[in-house]
Design a protein around this motif. Sequence first.
Motif, PDB file in Angstrom:
ATOM      1  N   LYS A   1      -7.404  -8.005   1.679  1.00  0.00           N
ATOM      2  CA  LYS A   1      -8.056  -7.590   0.438  1.00  0.00           C
ATOM      3  C   LYS A   1      -9.089  -6.485   0.737  1.00  0.00           C
ATOM      4  O   LYS A   1      -9.147  -5.460   0.056  1.00  0.00           O
ATOM      5  N   ILE A   2      -9.876  -6.708   1.794  1.00  0.00           N
ATOM      6  CA  ILE A   2     -10.887  -5.705   2.183  1.00  0.00           C
ATOM      7  C   ILE A   2     -10.199  -4.388   2.557  1.00  0.00           C
ATOM      8  O   ILE A   2     -10.597  -3.304   2.146  1.00  0.00           O
ATOM      9  N   PHE A   3      -9.108  -4.506   3.342  1.00  0.00           N
ATOM     10  CA  PHE A   3      -8.414  -3.312   3.817  1.00  0.00           C
ATOM     11  C   PHE A   3      -7.804  -2.541   2.646  1.00  0.00           C
ATOM     12  O   PHE A   3      -7.980  -1.321   2.531  1.00  0.00           O
ATOM     13  N   THR A   4      -7.106  -3.245   1.762  1.00  0.00           N
ATOM     14  CA  THR A   4      -6.437  -2.574   0.637  1.00  0.00           C
ATOM     15  C   THR A   4      -7.471  -1.862  -0.244  1.00  0.00           C
ATOM     16  O   THR A   4      -7.256  -0.715  -0.661  1.00  0.00           O
TER      17      THR A   4
ATOM     18  N   LYS B   1      -0.947   4.586  -6.193  1.00  0.00           N
ATOM     19  CA  LYS B   1      -2.353   4.967  -5.924  1.00  0.00           C
ATOM     20  C   LYS B   1      -2.554   5.405  -4.470  1.00  0.00           C
ATOM     21  O   LYS B   1      -3.379   6.248  -4.169  1.00  0.00           O
ATOM     22  N   THR B   2      -1.816   4.758  -3.546  1.00  0.00           N
ATOM     23  CA  THR B   2      -2.120   4.945  -2.117  1.00  0.00           C
ATOM     24  C   THR B   2      -0.930   5.422  -1.269  1.00  0.00           C
ATOM     25  O   THR B   2      -1.125   5.836  -0.119  1.00  0.00           O
ATOM     26  N   GLY B   3       0.282   5.349  -1.826  1.00  0.00           N
ATOM     27  CA  GLY B   3       1.494   5.614  -1.035  1.00  0.00           C
ATOM     28  C   GLY B   3       1.496   6.971  -0.346  1.00  0.00           C
ATOM     29  O   GLY B   3       2.005   7.104   0.775  1.00  0.00           O
ATOM     30  N   HIS B   4       0.875   7.982  -0.997  1.00  0.00           N
ATOM     31  CA  HIS B   4       0.917   9.337  -0.421  1.00  0.00           C
ATOM     32  C   HIS B   4       0.103   9.451   0.868  1.00  0.00           C
ATOM     33  O   HIS B   4       0.224  10.427   1.600  1.00  0.00           O
ATOM     34  N   LEU B   5      -0.726   8.438   1.176  1.00  0.00           N
ATOM     35  CA  LEU B   5      -1.529   8.509   2.417  1.00  0.00           C
ATOM     36  C   LEU B   5      -0.728   8.066   3.647  1.00  0.00           C
ATOM     37  O   LEU B   5      -1.067   8.409   4.776  1.00  0.00           O
TER      38      LEU B   5
ATOM     39  N   ILE C   1       0.856  -1.214   0.000  1.00  0.00           N
ATOM     40  CA  ILE C   1       0.000   0.000   0.000  1.00  0.00           C
ATOM     41  C   ILE C   1       0.885   1.255   0.000  1.00  0.00           C
ATOM     42  O   ILE C   1       0.656   2.204  -0.736  1.00  0.00           O
ATOM     43  N   ARG C   2       1.946   1.198   0.834  1.00  0.00           N
ATOM     44  CA  ARG C   2       2.856   2.353   0.922  1.00  0.00           C
ATOM     45  C   ARG C   2       3.605   2.574  -0.404  1.00  0.00           C
ATOM     46  O   ARG C   2       3.865   3.699  -0.807  1.00  0.00           O
ATOM     47  N   ASP C   3       3.936   1.462  -1.098  1.00  0.00           N
ATOM     48  CA  ASP C   3       4.743   1.583  -2.314  1.00  0.00           C
ATOM     49  C   ASP C   3       3.901   1.786  -3.572  1.00  0.00           C
ATOM     50  O   ASP C   3       4.447   1.965  -4.660  1.00  0.00           O
ATOM     51  N   SER C   4       2.583   1.731  -3.437  1.00  0.00           N
ATOM     52  CA  SER C   4       1.725   1.872  -4.613  1.00  0.00           C
ATOM     53  C   SER C   4       1.539   3.355  -4.963  1.00  0.00           C
ATOM     54  O   SER C   4       1.290   4.185  -4.081  1.00  0.00           O
TER      55      SER C   4
ATOM     56  N   ALA D   1       0.564  -1.411  13.190  1.00  0.00           N
ATOM     57  CA  ALA D   1      -0.217  -0.201  12.899  1.00  0.00           C
ATOM     58  C   ALA D   1       0.246   0.462  11.619  1.00  0.00           C
ATOM     59  O   ALA D   1       1.409   0.333  11.219  1.00  0.00           O
ATOM     60  N   VAL D   2      -0.680   1.157  10.987  1.00  0.00           N
ATOM     61  CA  VAL D   2      -0.317   2.060   9.897  1.00  0.00           C
ATOM     62  C   VAL D   2      -0.823   3.446  10.285  1.00  0.00           C
ATOM     63  O   VAL D   2      -1.973   3.607  10.680  1.00  0.00           O
ATOM     64  N   GLU D   3       0.092   4.410  10.242  1.00  0.00           N
ATOM     65  CA  GLU D   3      -0.292   5.791  10.561  1.00  0.00           C
ATOM     66  C   GLU D   3      -0.397   6.579   9.254  1.00  0.00           C
ATOM     67  O   GLU D   3       0.478   6.475   8.392  1.00  0.00           O
ATOM     68  N   PHE D   4      -1.475   7.341   9.131  1.00  0.00           N
ATOM     69  CA  PHE D   4      -1.699   8.103   7.903  1.00  0.00           C
ATOM     70  C   PHE D   4      -1.228   9.548   8.082  1.00  0.00           C
ATOM     71  O   PHE D   4      -1.132  10.050   9.203  1.00  0.00           O
ATOM     72  N   ARG D   5      -0.935  10.165   6.957  1.00  0.00           N
ATOM     73  CA  ARG D   5      -0.528  11.575   7.002  1.00  0.00           C
ATOM     74  C   ARG D   5      -1.742  12.444   7.329  1.00  0.00           C
ATOM     75  O   ARG D   5      -2.864  12.108   6.946  1.00  0.00           O
ATOM     76  N   THR D   6      -1.486  13.537   8.015  1.00  0.00           N
ATOM     77  CA  THR D   6      -2.566  14.476   8.354  1.00  0.00           C
ATOM     78  C   THR D   6      -2.136  15.859   7.893  1.00  0.00           C
ATOM     79  O   THR D   6      -1.019  16.293   8.213  1.00  0.00           O
ATOM     80  N   GLU D   7      -3.030  16.502   7.178  1.00  0.00           N
ATOM     81  CA  GLU D   7      -2.688  17.802   6.584  1.00  0.00           C
ATOM     82  C   GLU D   7      -2.164  18.804   7.622  1.00  0.00           C
ATOM     83  O   GLU D   7      -1.224  19.536   7.372  1.00  0.00           O
ATOM     84  N   SER D   8      -2.779  18.757   8.831  1.00  0.00           N
ATOM     85  CA  SER D   8      -2.421  19.758   9.843  1.00  0.00           C
ATOM     86  C   SER D   8      -1.125  19.399  10.586  1.00  0.00           C
ATOM     87  O   SER D   8      -0.706  20.131  11.473  1.00  0.00           O
ATOM     88  N   ASP D   9      -0.520  18.246  10.257  1.00  0.00           N
ATOM     89  CA  ASP D   9       0.656  17.801  11.011  1.00  0.00           C
ATOM     90  C   ASP D   9       1.913  17.934  10.149  1.00  0.00           C
ATOM     91  O   ASP D   9       2.150  17.134   9.244  1.00  0.00           O
TER      92      ASP D   9
END
Length: 453
Positions: free
Chosen positions: A440-443, A357-361, A352-355, A373-381
């Motif tokens: 599969k559901i998560f991706t 389509k989704t890596g920027h998240l 997911i990180r290397d794709s 865990a996977v931590e996502f980017r937050t605009e305010s951070d």
Amino acid sequence: MPVADANLSQLLTEQRKHVTPALSRLHDHIIVKGQGSKVWDETGAEFIDFNAGIGVTNLGHSHPAVTAAVIHQAQQVSHVQCSIGFSLPYLQLVEALRPMMPHESLDTFFFWNSGSEAIEMALKLVKRATNRNNIITMVGSYHGRTHGASGITRSKPIYTQHTGPTMNGVYATPFPYWHSLGVDPSTPEEELVRLAKYQLELLIKTQTAPTDVAALFIEPVIGEGGYVPAPAAWLQFLREFCDKHNILLVLDEVQSGFGRTGKLFAAEHVPGFKPDVLVFAKGLANGYPLSGVASRRELMEKQEVGSIGGTYAGNAVACAAAVAVAEVFKTQPILENVNARSKELFDALYAIRDSPKTGHLVADIRGQGLMVAVEFRTESDPLTTKDLPAGTALPKDIGKRIQKKCHDNGLLLLTTSCFDTIRFIPPLVITQDEMAQALKIFTAAVEEVAHEG
Ligand SMILES: Cc1ncc(COP(=O)(O)O)c(C=O)c1O
């Protein structure tokens, strides 16, 4: 398997408003059945359960050996108050746990019901044993919601908001986690440890004399604070630091214990690591309320007789469940399964990180075993967005939206910490097929959120 039951739906509608609104609840459903890694609700909907009761039903729901032990003990005697006498499973549990402890010095036990109560016991234990009052805790740590336990918790202010003053003499130092230290997610582990060491040394120069400190409490994998494993060098340093200042080291393995990280206890990731006190619960009895505190006998001997105890502490049925759990760990390849499934989980998250389509998240992927865990980017951070190409639009509430989509597609997931983080804590017995289905559901959910923006 259960089918839709209109009576249960009615019960839910009528009675849920009489349950305290102060209890947060992710899904307003009734779980009517659980088996292995799956649960079913009152509508007959089936879910892969990646929550496992927040890391409790480690051997899966309704494990047959645990259920059999519970039924047998309930037919013998269900309650023997621990200050009046022993139940048979109480002593069998001591016998089973002794060789399982991460260090042989942990040879004396006390059993409680919940993790928070065991933390309260550990607080009393270290204060009485050292005749000192102060406690050092980690920023991001979670130790429970009772008065003392919430007093040493630093993962979210909600646990103590409007209820202060909390227990006095508590000092928090940063965990080697980039958020705690205000550095980039890509900061190398050695640098995080160097910065965290500096802050701890500063704490005893500026805030409390080490001679006033009874103990330092640490989770080897910060749980409610974001699923951040402690680097081995950090735990080794803390051991040396505590020895130098005669401070006791309390390891809170309430969430990380009983196979969760791929070892029986997370402490074993650092060979020879010796906590003075170990606190455990959750996976201990696979869903029956039981927790424990283990230390060397000399520390327990410093407690006055009668100073600890409790009506339900070390309940006979819960102890019987825990004896069955210990036997399963002894006889079945649970840890092998954890490590195999962990690799599949990490591989899917890295994909997911290397794709494109989704890596920027993705800001960070971390964890040990099946505590991931996977931590996502937050605009305010600014820490998580610094290296994003200019003009990249980030969706809002990424984790919550993914969680909802996963739920709607049959996968139960939890978030963790005050940051945008999803955690994975499936039962340790999850099969390869179930893991593949869940991933599969998560991706797909991550891709949808990335696409919707
Ligand atoms: C590391 C840790 N310590 C203590 C506790 C408190 O346990 P309980 O909820 O059983 O009181 C928890 C609960 O999540 C925990 O994760």
